[in-house]
Design a protein around this motif. Structure first.
Motif, PDB file in Angstrom:
ATOM      1  N   PHE A 177      -8.950  29.316  12.894  1.00 27.29           N
ATOM      2  CA  PHE A 177      -8.056  29.687  11.793  1.00 27.29           C
ATOM      3  C   PHE A 177      -8.673  29.346  10.439  1.00 27.29           C
ATOM      4  O   PHE A 177      -8.833  30.220   9.591  1.00 27.29           O
ATOM      5  CB  PHE A 177      -6.699  28.999  11.993  1.00 27.29           C
ATOM      6  CG  PHE A 177      -6.111  29.381  13.319  1.00 27.29           C
ATOM      7  CD1 PHE A 177      -5.465  30.596  13.461  1.00 27.29           C
ATOM      8  CD2 PHE A 177      -6.283  28.575  14.438  1.00 27.29           C
ATOM      9  CE1 PHE A 177      -4.976  30.991  14.703  1.00 27.29           C
ATOM     10  CE2 PHE A 177      -5.799  28.968  15.677  1.00 27.29           C
ATOM     11  CZ  PHE A 177      -5.142  30.167  15.812  1.00 27.29           C
ATOM     12  N   VAL A 178      -9.057  28.084  10.291  1.00 20.51           N
ATOM     13  CA  VAL A 178      -9.667  27.678   9.017  1.00 20.51           C
ATOM     14  C   VAL A 178     -10.961  28.466   8.782  1.00 20.51           C
ATOM     15  O   VAL A 178     -11.246  28.896   7.665  1.00 20.51           O
ATOM     16  CB  VAL A 178      -9.936  26.158   9.013  1.00 20.51           C
ATOM     17  CG1 VAL A 178     -10.798  25.765   7.813  1.00 20.51           C
ATOM     18  CG2 VAL A 178      -8.625  25.388   8.995  1.00 20.51           C
TER      19      VAL A 178
ATOM     20  N   ALA B 119     -11.846  31.367  10.044  1.00 23.36           N
ATOM     21  CA  ALA B 119     -11.715  32.771  10.460  1.00 23.36           C
ATOM     22  C   ALA B 119     -12.679  33.688   9.707  1.00 23.36           C
ATOM     23  O   ALA B 119     -13.279  34.594  10.303  1.00 23.36           O
ATOM     24  CB  ALA B 119     -10.271  33.230  10.247  1.00 23.36           C
ATOM     25  N   SER B 120     -12.857  33.463   8.420  1.00 21.79           N
ATOM     26  CA  SER B 120     -13.684  34.391   7.637  1.00 21.79           C
ATOM     27  C   SER B 120     -15.150  34.316   8.042  1.00 21.79           C
ATOM     28  O   SER B 120     -15.821  35.351   8.157  1.00 21.79           O
ATOM     29  CB  SER B 120     -13.525  34.126   6.140  1.00 21.79           C
ATOM     30  OG  SER B 120     -13.936  32.812   5.813  1.00 21.79           O
TER      31      SER B 120
ATOM     32  N   ALA C 180     -15.575  35.853  11.517  1.00 22.12           N
ATOM     33  CA  ALA C 180     -15.472  37.311  11.499  1.00 22.12           C
ATOM     34  C   ALA C 180     -16.759  37.967  11.009  1.00 22.12           C
ATOM     35  O   ALA C 180     -17.257  38.916  11.620  1.00 22.12           O
ATOM     36  CB  ALA C 180     -14.290  37.746  10.627  1.00 22.12           C
TER      37      ALA C 180
ATOM     38  N   MET D  66     -21.513  29.554  13.363  1.00 24.15           N
ATOM     39  CA  MET D  66     -20.296  30.247  12.901  1.00 24.15           C
ATOM     40  C   MET D  66     -19.647  31.021  14.036  1.00 24.15           C
ATOM     41  O   MET D  66     -18.437  31.010  14.207  1.00 24.15           O
ATOM     42  CB  MET D  66     -20.642  31.190  11.751  1.00 24.15           C
ATOM     43  CG  MET D  66     -20.950  30.465  10.449  1.00 24.15           C
ATOM     44  SD  MET D  66     -21.243  31.664   9.132  1.00 24.15           S
ATOM     45  CE  MET D  66     -22.891  31.242   8.651  1.00 24.15           C
TER      46      MET D  66
ATOM     47  N   LEU E 153     -20.740  27.920   4.251  1.00 29.44           N
ATOM     48  CA  LEU E 153     -19.797  28.993   4.564  1.00 29.44           C
ATOM     49  C   LEU E 153     -18.671  28.486   5.463  1.00 29.44           C
ATOM     50  O   LEU E 153     -17.737  29.218   5.769  1.00 29.44           O
ATOM     51  CB  LEU E 153     -20.521  30.145   5.273  1.00 29.44           C
ATOM     52  CG  LEU E 153     -21.675  30.784   4.506  1.00 29.44           C
ATOM     53  CD1 LEU E 153     -22.294  31.920   5.304  1.00 29.44           C
ATOM     54  CD2 LEU E 153     -21.212  31.295   3.157  1.00 29.44           C
ATOM     55  N   VAL E 154     -18.770  27.252   5.920  1.00 38.08           N
ATOM     56  CA  VAL E 154     -17.795  26.686   6.860  1.00 38.08           C
ATOM     57  C   VAL E 154     -16.992  25.564   6.196  1.00 38.08           C
ATOM     58  O   VAL E 154     -15.772  25.620   6.079  1.00 38.08           O
ATOM     59  CB  VAL E 154     -18.515  26.162   8.129  1.00 38.08           C
ATOM     60  CG1 VAL E 154     -17.532  25.534   9.097  1.00 38.08           C
ATOM     61  CG2 VAL E 154     -19.283  27.305   8.807  1.00 38.08           C
TER      62      VAL E 154
ATOM     63  N   THR F 267     -16.488  24.660   3.197  1.00 38.89           N
ATOM     64  CA  THR F 267     -15.694  24.927   2.000  1.00 38.89           C
ATOM     65  C   THR F 267     -14.258  25.307   2.347  1.00 38.89           C
ATOM     66  O   THR F 267     -13.335  24.995   1.586  1.00 38.89           O
ATOM     67  CB  THR F 267     -16.352  26.032   1.147  1.00 38.89           C
ATOM     68  OG1 THR F 267     -16.803  27.084   2.021  1.00 38.89           O
ATOM     69  CG2 THR F 267     -17.557  25.480   0.396  1.00 38.89           C
ATOM     70  N   ASP F 268     -14.068  25.944   3.504  1.00 41.09           N
ATOM     71  CA  ASP F 268     -12.688  26.249   3.909  1.00 41.09           C
ATOM     72  C   ASP F 268     -11.956  25.008   4.421  1.00 41.09           C
ATOM     73  O   ASP F 268     -10.737  24.907   4.299  1.00 41.09           O
ATOM     74  CB  ASP F 268     -12.679  27.352   4.972  1.00 41.09           C
ATOM     75  CG  ASP F 268     -12.876  28.731   4.338  1.00 41.09           C
ATOM     76  OD1 ASP F 268     -12.453  28.940   3.184  1.00 41.09           O
ATOM     77  OD2 ASP F 268     -13.457  29.603   5.010  1.00 41.09           O
TER      78      ASP F 268
ATOM     79  N   LEU G 163     -12.448  22.001   3.108  1.00 41.17           N
ATOM     80  CA  LEU G 163     -12.092  21.282   1.884  1.00 41.17           C
ATOM     81  C   LEU G 163     -10.872  21.910   1.220  1.00 41.17           C
ATOM     82  O   LEU G 163      -9.981  21.217   0.731  1.00 41.17           O
ATOM     83  CB  LEU G 163     -13.280  21.258   0.913  1.00 41.17           C
ATOM     84  CG  LEU G 163     -14.561  20.583   1.420  1.00 41.17           C
ATOM     85  CD1 LEU G 163     -15.655  20.647   0.356  1.00 41.17           C
ATOM     86  CD2 LEU G 163     -14.306  19.139   1.814  1.00 41.17           C
ATOM     87  N   GLU G 164     -10.834  23.243   1.211  1.00 45.81           N
ATOM     88  CA  GLU G 164      -9.669  23.945   0.664  1.00 45.81           C
ATOM     89  C   GLU G 164      -8.407  23.558   1.443  1.00 45.81           C
ATOM     90  O   GLU G 164      -7.348  23.306   0.868  1.00 45.81           O
ATOM     91  CB  GLU G 164      -9.896  25.452   0.753  1.00 45.81           C
ATOM     92  CG  GLU G 164      -8.672  26.326   0.458  1.00 45.81           C
ATOM     93  CD  GLU G 164      -8.279  26.338  -1.014  1.00 45.81           C
ATOM     94  OE1 GLU G 164      -9.078  25.875  -1.855  1.00 45.81           O
ATOM     95  OE2 GLU G 164      -7.159  26.789  -1.313  1.00 45.81           O
TER      96      GLU G 164
ATOM     97  N   ARG H   2      -4.775  21.760   0.397  1.00 43.17           N
ATOM     98  CA  ARG H   2      -3.448  22.357   0.611  1.00 43.17           C
ATOM     99  C   ARG H   2      -2.558  21.413   1.420  1.00 43.17           C
ATOM    100  O   ARG H   2      -1.353  21.336   1.174  1.00 43.17           O
ATOM    101  CB  ARG H   2      -3.590  23.686   1.342  1.00 43.17           C
ATOM    102  CG  ARG H   2      -4.280  24.737   0.501  1.00 43.17           C
ATOM    103  CD  ARG H   2      -4.010  26.111   1.076  1.00 43.17           C
ATOM    104  NE  ARG H   2      -5.008  27.077   0.649  1.00 43.17           N
ATOM    105  CZ  ARG H   2      -5.036  28.334   1.051  1.00 43.17           C
ATOM    106  NH1 ARG H   2      -4.125  28.771   1.897  1.00 43.17           N
ATOM    107  NH2 ARG H   2      -5.971  29.157   0.609  1.00 43.17           N
TER     108      ARG H   2
END
Lengths: 155, 444
Positions: free
Chosen positions: B219-220, B222-223, B226, B248, B377-378, B380-381, B383-384, B388
């Motif tokens: 989920f975290v 996913a981008s 993909a 990835m 690329l991994v 950073t999501d 950390l975001e 949240r």
């Protein structure tokens, strides 16, 4: 070698990022390019030492594609970016490439927060028709070895 | 300023229930202050690795909880951890990140200290009373952190003079350190190739919980999953992209793979998870030429049978509670530094296996850039997501964090070691929080 044309090339590159025309930005890079943000000043190797970013063409394509996905959480909402480019000098090499040095102020705004990145950049350009393509790009951030929140924008 | 009363043991215990935890454990500044005293002020914390302190006088500066410290190799080979604060007027006596020192001289009034902390020089001594020399020797050396101990080159320190030994603290989780060190053909590992220092707007626990969370990757991340899966024609790679893309893709493994993983808890908050790589370039059990050469070199030192045994250990992340998260195969080692209740720094290092092919270390570097890198690329999501979570935990309308996945179904694996009922059990987070309660409510 036309310094005004080279400067215009860099300005256009920055504009493509700021206008989020990312596929057009990627098309400026050669098929065996590298895109590198060292993590220490005067870093000599991207392979024997970690880097803030070190992308070969494979990773750079993934980076650009990911930036355009709605499920990239670190870009929801997206960053606005701001490239200001100066102090451009260029030096031609015997193999026909041109090493271009520049100073860039890269601003980033996202989620009520503004970050300012100060960078010394070296582009190695190869002539391509009336313009150039980027064989390699090195971005030395002034604070490369500081503590950083995640870095997701293009430089 | 009105101070809230310090919660008593019963109130602290009430914050951590069998399958849920109160949001204040992550968001209350007063609890953070208490953690700094009772948990980070007591626990064994990783401070340095032997390879950073090769010869007498070699030092690094770092933080132990929030204390600025100098970790320095002594003439007799031991390591001392000194509080980096001049005993005169309080300035840091060392402003370098690392180096070799015969003495530390304060910038303010020139007081000078030996690497063992002794005060050896006070300029302009005339103004001091008789007997100052005795006081200088007795009371005015750099303060020394109460306890320092090491295991196989990993140096830990505790700000508390009392508590369990490092050996008892580590217990079974030492086998994860063994797994890291045993993989080196020369029998030693070393920190090499730099350090990432990344920060995020969230509590320190979010990192060590996330590193044993086997549900989040799909989920975290996913981008990145993909785009890595969609890249069916290979663009040019010099090797870095190849390693990164494999990892990835691995994050996108289907749920049944994750369910088959193990998550084990070993006491005092320590946790490790099984490996989830079936990719033949990411595991050492394969015919890849670099790995084949590595296996050959390892077998030369330890023998074929022992080599097979060493490489059969399949662990991904290990948490040594509260400040270490590491994985052996690519030598990734992360140290957590709390800054405030909602701000954390994580320093990520790479270990080189001495005696292994250089190309193996380059793969570890490429892996670090993609998994632990500031511009990853991994990561950073992640950390975001931490940001949240922290923002959400500030909400007063909903008081509890749910950690009930796999609750009441933990399996006793061996004495002192429990395993989650499934590979996606939240047993690891529950275990860390039970250790949190133990530290926070301990007497003394």
């Amino acid at each position: 070698m036309d310094l005004a044309a080279i400067t215009a090339f860099l300005v256009e590159e920055g504009r493509l990022i700021d206008e989020r025309r990312l596929d057009e930005w990627l098309a400026l890079y050669t098929e065996e390019t590298s895109y590198w943000l060292p993590i220490k000043p005067d870093q000599t190797s991207p392979h024997d030492h970690i880097s803030l970013v070190y992308d070969d063409r494979m990773l750079l394509e993934l980076r650009v594609q990911r930036l355009q996905r709605p499920d990239m959480h670190a870009q929801t909402p997206v960053s606005r970016t701001f490239h200001m480019i100066g102090n451009v000098t260029a030096e031609a090499a015997a193999d026909g490439t041109v090493a271009v040095h520049s100073k860039q102020v890269v601003g980033e705004y996202r989620s009520n927060r503004q970050r300012i990145h100060l960078a010394t950049m070296v582009h190695v350009l190869v002539p391509a028709g009336p313009s150039y393509r980027i064989r390699s790009k090195r971005v030395d951030l002034l604070n490369c070895d500081a503590d950083h929140d995640g870095i997701v924008i293009l430089f | 300023m009105i101070q809230a009363p310090i919660p008593d043991a019963a109130a602290l215990r009430a914050l951590v229930q069998p399958s849920r935890v109160h949001r204040s454990v992550y968001s209350d500044p007063a609890l953070f202050e208490l953690e700094m005293q009772r948990l980070w002020g007591r626990a064994w914390l990783f401070v340095a690795h032997d390879s950073q302190l090769k010869k007498p006088g070699d030092f690094i500066t770092t933080r132990l909880a929030r204390e600025p410290v100098i970790v320095v190799r002594q003439d007799d080979g031991s390591v001392k951890v000194l509080i980096n604060r001049c005993t005169h007027r309080g300035a840091l006596v060392c402003a370098e990140e690392c180096g070799n020192a015969k003495r530390f001289v304060c910038c303010y009034h020139g007081w000078a200290f030996r690497p063992n902390g002794d005060l050896i020089g006070v300029p302009v001594p005339d103004g001091y009373e008789k007997g100052f020399d005795a006081r200088k020797a007795r009371d005015l050396g750099l303060a020394e952190v109460a306890r320092v101990a090491s295991y196989r080159g990993f140096v830990f320190a505790s700000l508390s003079p009392t508590g369990p030994s490092l050996e008892d603290h580590l217990g079974y989780i030492r086998t994860s350190i063994d797994d890291l060190v045993d993989r080196a053909p020369d029998g030693e590992v070393e920190i090499a190739g730099g350090v990432f220092k990344h920060t995020y707007d969230g509590n320190w626990k979010l990192t060590i919980e996330n590193h044993i969370d086997t549900v989040h990757p799909r989920f975290v991340h996913a981008s990145s999953v993909a785009v890595a899966n969609a890249q069916t024609v290979d663009p040019h790679t010099d090797g870095a992209g190849d390693i990164g893309r494999r990892q990835m893709r691995q994050n996108g493994m289907p749920p049944d793979i994750w369910e088959k993983l193990g998550v084990w808890t070993t006491g005092r908050g320590h946790v490790f998870m099984g490996d989830y790589h079936d990719d033949k370039k990411l595991v050492t059990a394969n015919a890849d030429p670099v790995n084949a050469e590595y296996r050959r070199r390892l077998a030369v030192r330890v023998g074929e049978e022992r080599m097979q045994k060493i490489l059969s250990v399949q662990r991904f992340n290990t948490i040594i509670y509260p400040n270490v998260s590491f994985m052996s195969q690519f030598g990734q080692f992360r140290v957590v530094h709390p800054i405030s209740v909602d701000r954390t720094a994580v320093f990520a290092y790479v270990f080189r296996f001495k005696g292994a092919p250089d190309e193996m270390f380059r793969r570890s570097i490429a892996f670090a850039n993609v998994v632990n890198g500031t511009g990853s690329l991994v990561l950073t999501d992640d950390l975001e997501t931490y940001g949240r979570v922290q923002a959400g935990l500030g909400a007063q309308g909903s008081e509890w964090v749910d950690l009930s996945r796999g609750a009441d179904r933990d399996v006793v694996d061996q004495p002192g070691v429990n395993r989650g009922a499934t590979g996606t059990s939240e047993i690891g987070m529950r275990h860390q929080l039970s250790a949190w309660v133990d530290y926070m409510t301990a007497e003394g």
